[in-house]
Design an enzyme around this catalytic site. Structure first.
Site, PDB file in Angstrom:
ATOM      1  CE1 TYR A 167      40.095  30.383  34.932  1.00 21.18           C
ATOM      2  CE2 TYR A 167      39.097  30.408  32.753  1.00 21.18           C
ATOM      3  CZ  TYR A 167      38.986  30.551  34.124  1.00 21.18           C
ATOM      4  OH  TYR A 167      37.782  30.883  34.671  1.00 21.18           O
ATOM      5  CE  LYS A 205      39.342  34.092  32.909  1.00 21.36           C
ATOM      6  NZ  LYS A 205      38.054  33.719  33.497  1.00 21.36           N
ATOM      7  CG  LEU A 232      38.330  37.886  36.934  1.00 18.82           C
ATOM      8  CD1 LEU A 232      39.740  37.499  37.359  1.00 18.82           C
ATOM      9  CD2 LEU A 232      37.838  36.947  35.850  1.00 18.82           C
ATOM     10  CD  GLU A 243      33.453  37.399  40.760  1.00 22.42           C
ATOM     11  OE1 GLU A 243      33.743  37.926  39.671  1.00 22.42           O
ATOM     12  OE2 GLU A 243      34.279  36.763  41.437  1.00 22.42           O
TER      13      GLU A 243
HETATM   14  N1  PMP Z   1      34.052  36.732  37.311  1.00 23.05           N
HETATM   15  C1  PMP Z   1      34.324  35.413  37.234  1.00 23.05           C
HETATM   16  C2  PMP Z   1      34.383  34.607  38.492  1.00 23.05           C
HETATM   17  C3  PMP Z   1      34.551  34.805  35.976  1.00 23.05           C
HETATM   18  O1  PMP Z   1      34.847  33.510  35.888  1.00 23.05           O
HETATM   19  C4  PMP Z   1      34.438  35.590  34.801  1.00 23.05           C
HETATM   20  C5  PMP Z   1      34.624  34.963  33.460  1.00 23.05           C
HETATM   21  N2  PMP Z   1      35.961  34.799  33.164  1.00 23.05           N
HETATM   22  C6  PMP Z   1      34.145  36.958  34.931  1.00 23.05           C
HETATM   23  C7  PMP Z   1      33.955  37.491  36.207  1.00 23.05           C
HETATM   24  C8  PMP Z   1      34.025  37.847  33.721  1.00 23.05           C
HETATM   25  O2  PMP Z   1      35.288  38.076  33.138  1.00 23.05           O
HETATM   26  P1  PMP Z   1      35.450  38.435  31.594  1.00 23.05           P
HETATM   27  O3  PMP Z   1      34.496  39.554  31.304  1.00 23.05           O
HETATM   28  O4  PMP Z   1      36.864  38.850  31.477  1.00 23.05           O
HETATM   29  O5  PMP Z   1      35.123  37.193  30.833  1.00 23.05           O
END
Ligand code: PMP
Length: 294
Positions: A31, A144, A200, A176
């Site tokens: 997603y 993701k 991620l 994270e």
């Molecule tokens: N890490 C995780 C586990 C997340 O769920 C998200 C949010 N999607 C992020 C990092 C940050 O990603 P982004 O800046 O692309 O929203």
């Protein structure tokens, strides 16, 4: 609200998903969440590229090209007249009787919708609280995927302790947030975890690294421990919806002075400034004038 499902734009009560959808049974899908600022999609290309990469990593065929996906999310924004909010887009492997291995010749199921929401101005200005949580997720956090139980459990644990975000720690190392990437600042250097299988690689993370470069803030993409995180001068977490949220406490211990720090503020201002839609609408002024002095 108009939804997208498998080639059609539909009203909510017309959207039906099978109980045999592998997303429902196994979390077998991927997603994206794509931000809308003042009616315009933000970093949509990067999000769609990551969606395609995530699909490849789980060996799932993507039924649309990146251009077609771009048209779908654009139409979700315009049809629903969303000015501030985001698009949610997910692709599951498809519908089949429940067996673990990939069924042959099934069609991926694509669902998308739009959500209206405000920027989290309170936390952007005042900062948020984090709680460290043992990272018990699998080892492909770079994907993701819809498998978010580890993230959901961690976020709930943080909320149960009056915090807004969890801080994942695995083998003593800070990884994270439960739905964000994290950064620390020590002696003027910006530290964040390298983009590998433990995190991620957030789109906001990439934007922040570019902004730091533009601002001549030295960056070190390397791991640090929880005690090192607690000793940082400043700390913040980033995501599509959280943007650059200062973390003013971790496990109830103040970080630095316990208020959003000057380099975090600088990055927030630079973040707003690179969103043309925000600059045009005057949202940037609002942030600067309402925020506490840096
Ligand atoms: N890490 C995780 C586990 C997340 O769920 C998200 C949010 N999607 C992020 C990092 C940050 O990603 P982004 O800046 O692309 O929203």
């Amino acid at each position: 609200m108009i939804y997208f499902k498998d080639g059609k734009f539909l009203e909510e009560d017309e959207v039906h998903v099978s109980v045999n959808d592998r997303g429902y049974a196994f979390g077998d899908g991927v997603y994206e969440v794509i931000k809308i600022y003042d009616g315009a999609l933000y970093t949509a290309q990067e999000h769609l590229e990551r969606l395609i990469e995530s699909a490849e990593k789980i060996r799932m065929a993507m039924p649309y090209t990146i251009e077609e996906l771009g048209e779908i999310i654009q139409k979700l924004q315009t049809e629903n007249e969303i000015t501030m909010g985001h698009i949610y887009l997910q692709v599951t492997r498809g519908v089949a009787p429940r067996v673990h291995q990939f069924p042959e010749s099934i069609q991926p199921v694509v669902v998308g919708y739009a959500v209206e929401n405000e920027r989290p101005m309170h936390y952007l200005q005042q900062g948020a609280a984090m709680k460290s949580v043992e990272d018990v997720r699998w080892l492909r956090c770079d994907i993701k995927s819809l498998n978010l139980l580890g993230n959901v459990m961690a976020k709930q644990e943080a909320f149960d302790h009056g915090c807004q975000e969890a801080l994942f720690v695995r083998n003593g190392l800070v990884r994270e947030g439960s739905s964000s990437n994290v950064f620390g600042i020590k002696d003027g250097v910006l530290y964040t975890h390298p983009a590998n299988n433990f995190i991620l690689n957030g789109i906001t993370r990439r934007v922040v690294l570019q902004l730091a470069k533009n601002l001549n803030i030295p960056v070190e993409e390397k791991e640090f421990t929880l005690p090192q995180a607690l000793e940082m001068d400043e700390f913040f977490y980033t995501s599509t919806n959280a943007e650059i949220t200062p973390a003013v406490t971790i496990d109830q211990q103040p970080i630095g002075q316990g208020v959003p720090g000057p380099l975090t503020r600088k990055l927030q201002v630079a973040f707003d400034a690179q969103i043309p839609m925000l600059v045009a609408s005057g949202n940037v002024e609002e942030r600067e004038s309402n925020g506490p002095a840096s």
